[in-house]
Design a protein around this motif. Structure first.
Motif, mmCIF file in Angstrom:
data_model
loop_
_atom_site.group_PDB
_atom_site.id
_atom_site.type_symbol
_atom_site.label_atom_id
_atom_site.label_comp_id
_atom_site.label_asym_id
_atom_site.label_seq_id
_atom_site.Cartn_x
_atom_site.Cartn_y
_atom_site.Cartn_z
ATOM 1 N N ASN A 43 1.076 8.999 -18.134
ATOM 2 C CA ASN A 43 1.181 7.586 -18.521
ATOM 3 C C ASN A 43 1.771 6.710 -17.422
ATOM 4 O O ASN A 43 2.493 5.755 -17.697
ATOM 5 C CB ASN A 43 2.008 7.445 -19.808
ATOM 6 N N VAL A 44 1.474 7.033 -16.174
ATOM 7 C CA VAL A 44 1.889 6.214 -15.039
ATOM 8 C C VAL A 44 0.696 5.372 -14.595
ATOM 9 O O VAL A 44 -0.350 5.912 -14.226
ATOM 10 C CB VAL A 44 2.390 7.076 -13.868
ATOM 11 N N GLN A 45 0.844 4.049 -14.633
ATOM 12 C CA GLN A 45 -0.240 3.167 -14.249
ATOM 13 C C GLN A 45 -0.493 3.239 -12.740
ATOM 14 O O GLN A 45 0.453 3.381 -11.957
ATOM 15 C CB GLN A 45 0.089 1.735 -14.650
ATOM 16 N N PRO A 46 -1.755 3.116 -12.311
ATOM 17 C CA PRO A 46 -2.067 3.196 -10.874
ATOM 18 C C PRO A 46 -1.316 2.183 -10.027
ATOM 19 O O PRO A 46 -0.895 2.492 -8.915
ATOM 20 C CB PRO A 46 -3.583 2.940 -10.837
ATOM 21 N N HIS A 47 -1.122 0.955 -10.548
ATOM 22 C CA HIS A 47 -0.436 -0.060 -9.745
ATOM 23 C C HIS A 47 1.042 0.274 -9.552
ATOM 24 O O HIS A 47 1.644 -0.118 -8.550
ATOM 25 C CB HIS A 47 -0.603 -1.450 -10.373
ATOM 26 N N SER A 57 9.179 -8.614 -8.811
ATOM 27 C CA SER A 57 7.805 -9.035 -8.491
ATOM 28 C C SER A 57 6.783 -8.571 -9.513
ATOM 29 O O SER A 57 5.582 -8.790 -9.316
ATOM 30 C CB SER A 57 7.406 -8.488 -7.112
ATOM 31 N N GLY A 58 7.233 -7.948 -10.601
ATOM 32 C CA GLY A 58 6.276 -7.447 -11.580
ATOM 33 C C GLY A 58 5.370 -6.385 -10.988
ATOM 34 O O GLY A 58 4.155 -6.438 -11.176
ATOM 35 N N TRP A 59 5.985 -5.429 -10.268
ATOM 36 C CA TRP A 59 5.241 -4.374 -9.562
ATOM 37 C C TRP A 59 4.221 -4.976 -8.597
ATOM 38 O O TRP A 59 3.115 -4.479 -8.435
ATOM 39 C CB TRP A 59 4.561 -3.429 -10.541
ATOM 40 N N GLY A 60 4.613 -6.076 -7.948
ATOM 41 C CA GLY A 60 3.759 -6.698 -6.941
ATOM 42 C C GLY A 60 2.763 -7.696 -7.483
ATOM 43 O O GLY A 60 2.036 -8.323 -6.704
ATOM 44 N N LYS A 61 2.728 -7.873 -8.791
ATOM 45 C CA LYS A 61 1.743 -8.780 -9.396
ATOM 46 C C LYS A 61 2.219 -10.229 -9.437
ATOM 47 O O LYS A 61 1.404 -11.135 -9.629
ATOM 48 C CB LYS A 61 1.401 -8.307 -10.815
#
Length: 290
Positions: A131-135, A169-173
């Motif tokens: 359950n780890v998102q790619p981003h 940064s919201g995981w860079g987003k």
């Protein structure tokens, strides 16, 4: 005869080193993959060092070809020391290449003739299965080298720095952008105070005033690279009296996050709880990548 590939002493390598890797790959694919990943990380770390050198102003008084050569040699040594650390970039690259070649961590080194057909059928669970998102994975790998360099300089855990950058940064987003649409590379949300002499980016942001969220225009620091951002963030925490105790008492994720909130890093009353969760997520993914 040993199946360990020839170790390259300089990140740039040469034709003989490449040929040695090719020969080693025929004898022991896994060992060759391991060395290839190490060399790639060494190259990447040298680029990080170069970027950080460029971000530091030089006086020019004593600069010459000899001092430049000495600096480059020192950077090469630093890159070598930072390469191959458990849980680092080389291990992630190694696992990726093994999957591409059909090898798993349980595949034995069988010598000449070994290949995808000899791979063990059982592979380790992928991050997607955890359950780890790619981003999320991409963000951690992208900033791993810069964070580990800052850790070596200051002692601040790399996982804590990556997590705070991810939270801000919201995981860079949700990076802070310049007026022309380009990134400011400020993934830590550091504001530009009166003493800041560098570039700035003015954006709309949410601040908590008397416990209530309000939209305001704020000035944030802008950098030439993410490596420069990590360097400035680490310097801020270690040189500013407000945050000195945060670093000294950062025994775990919660104490680090609570220390930052008490020091006034952010106005969000839930900042410490949110940051603690992101740090724990970051460390969990790093363990999965290790």
């Amino acid at each position: 005869m040993s199946t360990t590939p020839q170790r390259i002493n300089t990140p740039t390598g040469d034709t003989r080193s490449i040929e040695a890797l090719k020969a080693a790959a025929a004898r022991d694919p896994k060992a060759a993959i391991k060395e290839t990943a190490r060399q790639f990380e060494a190259l990447f770390m040298q680029e990080v060092m170069k970027s950080m050198r460029q971000a530091t102003l030089s006086s020019g008084m004593l600069d010459n070809s000899a001092t430049q050569l000495g600096t480059e040699m020192l950077d090469t040594q630093f890159a070598g020391k930072l390469t191959g650390i458990p849980g680092g970039l080389s291990q992630a690259i190694e696992r990726h290449l093994q999957r591409q070649m059909g090898l798993s961590e349980t595949t034995p080194a069988t010598g000449r003739g070994a290949g995808p057909a000899a791979a063990a059928p059982a592979a380790l669970p992928t991050l997607a299965q955890k359950n780890v998102q790619p981003h999320v994975q991409s963000f951690i790998l992208k900033h791993d080298a810069s964070a580990r360099y800052a850790q070596a300089k200051t002692g601040i855990p790399a996982s804590f720095m990556i997590a705070q950058a991810a939270h801000e940064s919201g995981w860079g987003k949700r990076e802070i952008m310049q007026a022309d649409g380009s990134t400011s590379h400020n993934i830590f949300g550091i504001k530009a105070g009166a003493n800041w002499k560098g570039k700035v980016a003015e954006v709309q942001t949410t601040e908590y005033i008397d416990g209530k969220p309000q939209r305001v225009t704020a000035r944030f620091r802008a950098y030439s690279s993410y490596a420069e951002a990590f360097k400035d963030y680490a310097q801020l925490l270690t040189s500013n009296d407000r945050y000195r105790d945060v670093v000294a008492k950062a025994g775990n994720a919660q104490s680090f996050a609570q220390g930052l909130q008490r020091a006034g890093y952010a106005t969000d009353p839930e900042y410490a709880n949110k940051l603690t969760r992101v740090i724990n997520t970051t460390m969990r993914v790093q363990r999965a990548l290790a």
